[in-house]
Design an enzyme around this catalytic site. Structure first.
Site, PDB file in Angstrom:
ATOM      1  N   GLY A  26       0.866  -1.170   0.000  1.00  0.00           N
ATOM      2  CA  GLY A  26       0.000   0.000   0.000  1.00  0.00           C
ATOM      3  C   GLY A  26       0.906   1.223   0.000  1.00  0.00           C
ATOM      4  O   GLY A  26       1.808   1.342   0.847  1.00  0.00           O
TER       5      GLY A  26
ATOM      6  N   ALA B 212       0.879   4.385   0.844  1.00  0.00           N
ATOM      7  CA  ALA B 212       1.102   5.227   2.029  1.00  0.00           C
ATOM      8  C   ALA B 212       1.887   4.464   3.096  1.00  0.00           C
ATOM      9  O   ALA B 212       2.804   5.008   3.728  1.00  0.00           O
ATOM     10  CB  ALA B 212      -0.236   5.705   2.600  1.00  0.00           C
TER      11      ALA B 212
ATOM     12  N   CYS C 106      -8.969  -3.536  -4.567  1.00  0.00           N
ATOM     13  CA  CYS C 106      -7.734  -3.669  -3.792  1.00  0.00           C
ATOM     14  C   CYS C 106      -7.935  -3.186  -2.355  1.00  0.00           C
ATOM     15  O   CYS C 106      -9.067  -3.195  -1.829  1.00  0.00           O
ATOM     16  CB  CYS C 106      -6.577  -2.945  -4.490  1.00  0.00           C
ATOM     17  SG  CYS C 106      -4.948  -3.546  -3.941  1.00  0.00           S
TER      18      CYS C 106
ATOM     19  N   ASP D 279      -1.398   4.588  -6.676  1.00  0.00           N
ATOM     20  CA  ASP D 279       0.026   4.414  -6.363  1.00  0.00           C
ATOM     21  C   ASP D 279       0.840   5.571  -6.919  1.00  0.00           C
ATOM     22  O   ASP D 279       1.859   5.941  -6.341  1.00  0.00           O
ATOM     23  CB  ASP D 279       0.519   3.070  -6.903  1.00  0.00           C
ATOM     24  CG  ASP D 279      -0.173   1.932  -6.172  1.00  0.00           C
ATOM     25  OD1 ASP D 279      -1.344   1.636  -6.519  1.00  0.00           O
ATOM     26  OD2 ASP D 279       0.414   1.383  -5.221  1.00  0.00           O
TER      27      ASP D 279
ATOM     28  N   LYS E   9       1.239  10.877  -3.557  1.00  0.00           N
ATOM     29  CA  LYS E   9       1.008   9.986  -4.707  1.00  0.00           C
ATOM     30  C   LYS E   9       1.222  10.726  -6.037  1.00  0.00           C
ATOM     31  O   LYS E   9       1.129  10.120  -7.095  1.00  0.00           O
ATOM     32  CB  LYS E   9      -0.416   9.408  -4.680  1.00  0.00           C
ATOM     33  CG  LYS E   9      -0.898   8.882  -3.341  1.00  0.00           C
ATOM     34  CD  LYS E   9      -0.176   7.633  -2.931  1.00  0.00           C
ATOM     35  CE  LYS E   9      -0.610   7.103  -1.577  1.00  0.00           C
ATOM     36  NZ  LYS E   9      -1.999   6.709  -1.479  1.00  0.00           N
TER      37      LYS E   9
HETATM   38  P1  RI2 Z   1      -2.854   3.434   0.019  1.00  0.00           P
HETATM   39  C1  RI2 Z   1      -1.866  -0.616  -3.459  1.00  0.00           C
HETATM   40  O1  RI2 Z   1      -0.846  -1.277  -4.162  1.00  0.00           O
HETATM   41  C2  RI2 Z   1      -3.148  -0.486  -4.253  1.00  0.00           C
HETATM   42  O2  RI2 Z   1      -2.930  -0.294  -5.625  1.00  0.00           O
HETATM   43  C3  RI2 Z   1      -3.767   0.717  -3.561  1.00  0.00           C
HETATM   44  O3  RI2 Z   1      -4.803   1.326  -4.320  1.00  0.00           O
HETATM   45  C4  RI2 Z   1      -2.543   1.606  -3.437  1.00  0.00           C
HETATM   46  O4  RI2 Z   1      -1.482   0.706  -3.072  1.00  0.00           O
HETATM   47  C5  RI2 Z   1      -2.649   2.751  -2.485  1.00  0.00           C
HETATM   48  O5  RI2 Z   1      -2.756   2.338  -1.148  1.00  0.00           O
HETATM   49  P2  RI2 Z   1      -0.115  -2.619  -3.580  1.00  0.00           P
HETATM   50  O6  RI2 Z   1       0.957  -2.127  -2.629  1.00  0.00           O
HETATM   51  O7  RI2 Z   1      -1.630   4.280  -0.048  1.00  0.00           O
HETATM   52  O8  RI2 Z   1      -1.139  -3.500  -2.924  1.00  0.00           O
HETATM   53  O9  RI2 Z   1      -4.093   4.252  -0.212  1.00  0.00           O
HETATM   54  O10 RI2 Z   1       0.499  -3.267  -4.805  1.00  0.00           O
HETATM   55  O11 RI2 Z   1      -2.945   2.620   1.294  1.00  0.00           O
END
Ligand code: RI2
Length: 318
Positions: free
Chosen positions: A25, A27, A132, A201, A237
């Site tokens: 994620g 963040a 996701c 992302d 982001k």
């Molecule tokens: P937050 C995730 O990627 C998803 O694509 C999600 O939408 C994005 O990060 C943002 O997440 P992955 O790490 O920053 O699962 O909003 O590949 O938590």
């Protein structure tokens, strides 16, 4: 204590966990990277300011190499390293520790602000479809629920890693009724939905949204049914290098996430592709919700210029 490579075990562990998606994620990755730089600084054995600076750059490079798409990672590293100031090792150390702590506190506050802004788009009785697991997207729902707004959620499981299960769990904890669906069922449920709510992302200067694979097709489906597409994304982001024409690299992950070796052998001689993200063009997005307010995707460039200017340093590659 640092090991022979000069890197702190906590930093090595964080880098491995980000690569393996134990920490995931955008963040959360940024938060963990800042914390790891802070730990590296705190325990550094460097004897000279030059050695300390070099060590911090090496540490940032190690973290940067883990996952290429989420720009929150380089944005976090840049924030911490550009705040590194001082004449002595002690001063440099203190500045890195403080800057990392400040970054993490700002990140939390930004997500809260974003959540309250996003909640304003959600009305009593609305059904929200998610894709996701995004902490920024969930912050909007959480703030709405805190305001007493009744919501329901249709949660896509999100193959191949099934992060939708995390979203389903978090929403249940908030008391939001959840219907979990397989990804292929999304279009069938679109008539029952009031909002498509996703995270991001990376967001490019033209307002394109880079998010978990499947978002682009989902947005087309939402458009077809007149469902507004809402992207919840803190300003970390925003991908500053896209201001000068760079493209966002799409991470390709291991085939094993899609099909295990044994099954693959049974199926026969096939290639497997596993891109982790796709690009949703701005024309399929209604609003990008940030901690600075919500923007139509085409005008997000104004915020980017304000926050980053035109030049973007990469202190770890010096
Ligand atoms: P937050 C995730 O990627 C998803 O694509 C999600 O939408 C994005 O990060 C943002 O997440 P992955 O790490 O920053 O699962 O909003 O590949 O938590």
């Amino acid at each position: 204590m640092v090991d022979s490579s000069g890197l702190h075990p906590e930093l090595e562990r964080t880098a491995d966990d980000i690569a393996e998606m134990e920490i995931r994620g955008a963040a959360t990755i940024a938060d963990a990277a800042a914390a790891a730089l802070g730990a590296q600084a705190a325990d550094s054995d460097a004897e000279t300011p030059e050695a300390f600076r070099r060590e911090m750059r090496d540490a940032a490079r190690r973290l940067h190499e883990t996952r290429p798409t989420a720009v929150s990672l380089p944005n976090a590293l840049r924030y911490v390293l550009t705040g590194m100031e001082g004449e002595t090792v002690a001063e440099l150390r203190k500045s890195v520790e403080e800057q990392a702590a400040r970054f993490r506190a700002d990140l939390d506050a930004a997500q809260d602000r974003l959540g309250r802004i996003g909640a304003g788009r959600l009305n009593d009785g609305d059904v929200v479809m998610t894709h996701c697991h995004s902490t920024d997207a969930l912050a909007c729902i959480e703030a709405a629920v805190e305001d007493g707004t009744d919501l329901e959620a249709i949660v896509k499981e999100t193959r191949p890693r099934n992060q939708g299960h995390i979203t389903a769990e978090r929403l249940s904890e908030l008391g939001v009724p959840v219907t979990l669906i397989v990804d292929n069922a999304a279009h069938r449920f679109m008539n029952d939905v009031d909002h498509l709510l996703v995270g991001a992302d990376s967001i490019a200067a033209d307002g394109s949204v880079v998010n978990k694979i499947g978002t682009a097709g989902l947005a087309v489906s939402a458009r077809d049914r007149g469902v507004p597409v809402m992207v919840a994304a803190q300003s970390i982001k925003l991908h500053p290098r896209t201001l000068t024409g760079a493209a966002v690299e799409i991470e390709q992950r291991d085939a094993m996430e899609v099909i295990d070796d044994e099954t693959r052998e049974e199926v026969g001689d096939i290639d497997v592709a596993n891109p982790a993200f796709d690009v949703t063009p701005p024309r399929h997005v209604d609003a990008i919700v940030t901690e600075h307010g919500q923007f139509p995707p085409e005008s997000v460039v104004v915020l980017m210029r304000e926050l980053f200017g035109e030049s973007v340093e990469e202190p770890w590659s010096e």
